[in-house]
Design a protein around this motif. Structure first.
Motif: not given
Length: 181
Positions: A1-24
């Motif tokens: 099941m899609l965990d929106l909280n986990e997705l919103a704070t995802c750090t699985r790849c290097q893009l998490s270091l440069t983004r402002q927010r996850v665009v779900i």
């Protein structure tokens, strides 16, 4: 099941270091159409919604004119949920790392049809390996749901009316799919 909280704070790849927010993504769970793009751009990274910049304005104008579908009737997302630096194309590893999120969205959302925008999304979702010029407008099925690939609206903004006309023809194929379902 899609965990929106986990997705919103995802750090699985290097893009998490440069983004402002996850665009779900956004939209109803039973939309007329699921629209899947490549990755968020600057406007989307700032605003947190997919396709809210110039490309989105063109996209939703065309969807309304050709299909009679509004943004509220679509579920809109991207293959990659974080903006690549400088709006570059996401890497194979970034797409692969983010794919489970898209797969969960595809499992949750039951659209009548799927529309992919551009080479990256069309390859990632439908498995195409040919250029967009060879695959656009072709009907494929993903889990029993019909889908069509077309050019990304950013290509139309760069390429002008000839690209818009191709997109309109591709959307006519989508219209036939929606009318038949």
């Amino acid at each position: 099941m899609l965990d929106l909280n986990e997705l919103a704070t995802c750090t699985r790849c290097q893009l998490s270091l440069t983004r402002q927010r996850v665009v779900i993504g956004s939209g109803p769970n039973t939309p007329e159409l699921m629209v899947i793009g490549e990755a968020p751009g600057r406007s989307e990274d700032e605003g947190g919604e997919p396709f809210i910049g110039r490309s989105g304005q063109l996209l939703f104008r065309l969807l309304h004119e050709e299909l009679g579908v509004t943004r509220r009737q679509c579920f809109v997302t991207n293959v990659v949920k974080c903006r690549p630096p400088g709006n570059r194309t996401p890497t194979f590893l970034e797409i692969k790392t983010c794919r489970p999120w898209l797969d969960e969205q595809l499992d949750l959302v039951t659209p009548r049809a799927i529309l992919t925008l551009g080479n990256t999304a069309s390859r990632a979702v439908f498995g195409f390996d040919s250029p967009m010029g060879a695959v656009h407008g072709r009907v494929v099925h993903l889990g029993g749901v019909p889908g069509v690939a077309t050019y990304h609206p950013a290509a139309a903004l760069r390429g002008g009316s000839s690209v818009v006309q191709v997109m309109r023809r591709d959307l006519a194929v989508v219209r036939q799919l929606l009318d038949a379902s």
